[in-house]
Design an enzyme around this catalytic site. Sequence first.
Site, PDB file in Angstrom:
ATOM      1  N   LYS A  94       0.853  -1.201   0.000  1.00 27.48           N
ATOM      2  CA  LYS A  94       0.000   0.000   0.000  1.00 27.48           C
ATOM      3  C   LYS A  94       0.895   1.260   0.000  1.00 27.48           C
ATOM      4  CE  LYS A  94      -3.695  -2.742   1.918  1.00 27.48           C
ATOM      5  NZ  LYS A  94      -4.885  -2.849   2.742  1.00 27.48           N
ATOM      6  N   HIS A 150      -8.539  -2.783  -6.257  1.00 31.14           N
ATOM      7  CA  HIS A 150      -8.514  -2.952  -4.797  1.00 31.14           C
ATOM      8  C   HIS A 150      -9.653  -2.115  -4.195  1.00 31.14           C
ATOM      9  CE1 HIS A 150      -7.241  -2.886  -0.630  1.00 31.14           C
ATOM     10  NE2 HIS A 150      -6.444  -3.902  -0.919  1.00 31.14           N
ATOM     11  N   GLU A 164     -11.189 -10.411  -1.555  1.00 35.78           N
ATOM     12  CA  GLU A 164     -10.863  -9.627  -0.364  1.00 35.78           C
ATOM     13  C   GLU A 164     -12.159  -9.033   0.191  1.00 35.78           C
ATOM     14  OE1 GLU A 164      -6.481  -8.258  -0.175  1.00 35.78           O
ATOM     15  OE2 GLU A 164      -7.657  -6.689  -1.109  1.00 35.78           O
ATOM     16  N   GLY A 182      -7.811  -5.186   7.137  1.00 34.10           N
ATOM     17  CA  GLY A 182      -7.315  -4.366   8.244  1.00 34.10           C
ATOM     18  C   GLY A 182      -8.122  -4.478   9.525  1.00 34.10           C
ATOM     19  N   SER A 229      -6.608  -9.337   6.471  1.00 34.36           N
ATOM     20  CA  SER A 229      -6.116  -9.710   7.809  1.00 34.36           C
ATOM     21  C   SER A 229      -5.398 -11.055   7.834  1.00 34.36           C
ATOM     22  CB  SER A 229      -7.273  -9.706   8.824  1.00 34.36           C
ATOM     23  OG  SER A 229      -7.803  -8.411   8.953  1.00 34.36           O
TER      24      SER A 229
HETATM   25  O1  LIG Z   1      -5.961  -5.096   1.506  1.00 40.03           O
HETATM   26  C1  LIG Z   1      -5.284  -6.070   1.741  1.00 40.03           C
HETATM   27  C2  LIG Z   1      -4.314  -6.602   0.758  1.00 40.03           C
HETATM   28  O2  LIG Z   1      -4.532  -6.065  -0.511  1.00 40.03           O
HETATM   29  C3  LIG Z   1      -5.344  -6.748   3.041  1.00 40.03           C
HETATM   30  O3  LIG Z   1      -4.816  -5.908   4.003  1.00 40.03           O
HETATM   31  P1  LIG Z   1      -4.543  -6.478   5.482  1.00 40.03           P
HETATM   32  O4  LIG Z   1      -3.782  -7.770   5.318  1.00 40.03           O
HETATM   33  O5  LIG Z   1      -3.770  -5.395   6.155  1.00 40.03           O
HETATM   34  O6  LIG Z   1      -5.893  -6.726   6.086  1.00 40.03           O
END
Ligand SMILES: O=C(CO)COP(=O)(O)O
Length: 266
Positions: free
Chosen positions: A13, A102, A169, A175, A214
Amino acid sequence: MNESPKLIIGNWKMNGLRASAHQLTCDVLQRARALPNDVRLVICPPFTQIERTSRILRARNVGETILVGGQDCHMSHNGAHTGDISAEMLADLGARYVILGHSERRQAHGETDALIRLKVRAAMDAGLRPVVCIGETMHERQEGRAASVLASQIDGSLTSDFEGVLAYEPIWAIGSGVTPSRDELERTLYLLSGLLRSRLKKDDIRVPILYGGSVTPDQAHAILSIRSIGGVLVGNASLDALRFTQIAEAASLQLSSQPLSGPYNS
Ligand SMILES: O=C(CO)COP(=O)(O)O
């Protein structure tokens, strides 16, 4: 039967300045040395660190074991698009994958399925493997609309000749520290493989389906023990070389402990 490697994709990110990105890449490299070749790591740093990361990997001669990806690209090849980056530019810097659609971009930048499909086309034209993200909100899940939301995202964002990766996702899992149960995830993967088969109109689907949201080393074993899973897309834990490579080790352990085969483990 020759299985394709499990994909462990790290989405950094908007994290990483020159020094920290350099250090993290070197730490991942160091820890990943022992990984067998049934696991492939893909590091997706911010645009500004792609060239540096590619250069470090090239210098260490890691071949196809660790590759680099972008986190987004523009739908056009070039032109008057101030501030944007094309798929060709990513490929030119050494990227091999690109994350598209995303939820953070869908939400913050209003990206639609139609736009994502154009980006998929641009990525494939540039020789990149698109990693297309789909997922339902908590509200959609509670209303029992998750399956129809996923179907419409697959239908709208994938081209009929799609060659890439699908990343499931769920937005409520990103998160949050909350993940779907193993059973729930297994059912969703089954649903997604059926949707892919009908969208791509072929039985022999060569599109790995990843889970993201997560993912930590603690959950990685349970998630990666699902026979049909193609790998994981990792956010926060990918910023720590130890946690990221522990997740990759979990994939490798699962592979060595069970025979894997399936339509989406290409
Ligand atoms: O958005 C994500 C991966 O693209 C997942 O993020 P996290 O693993 O921090 O939850």
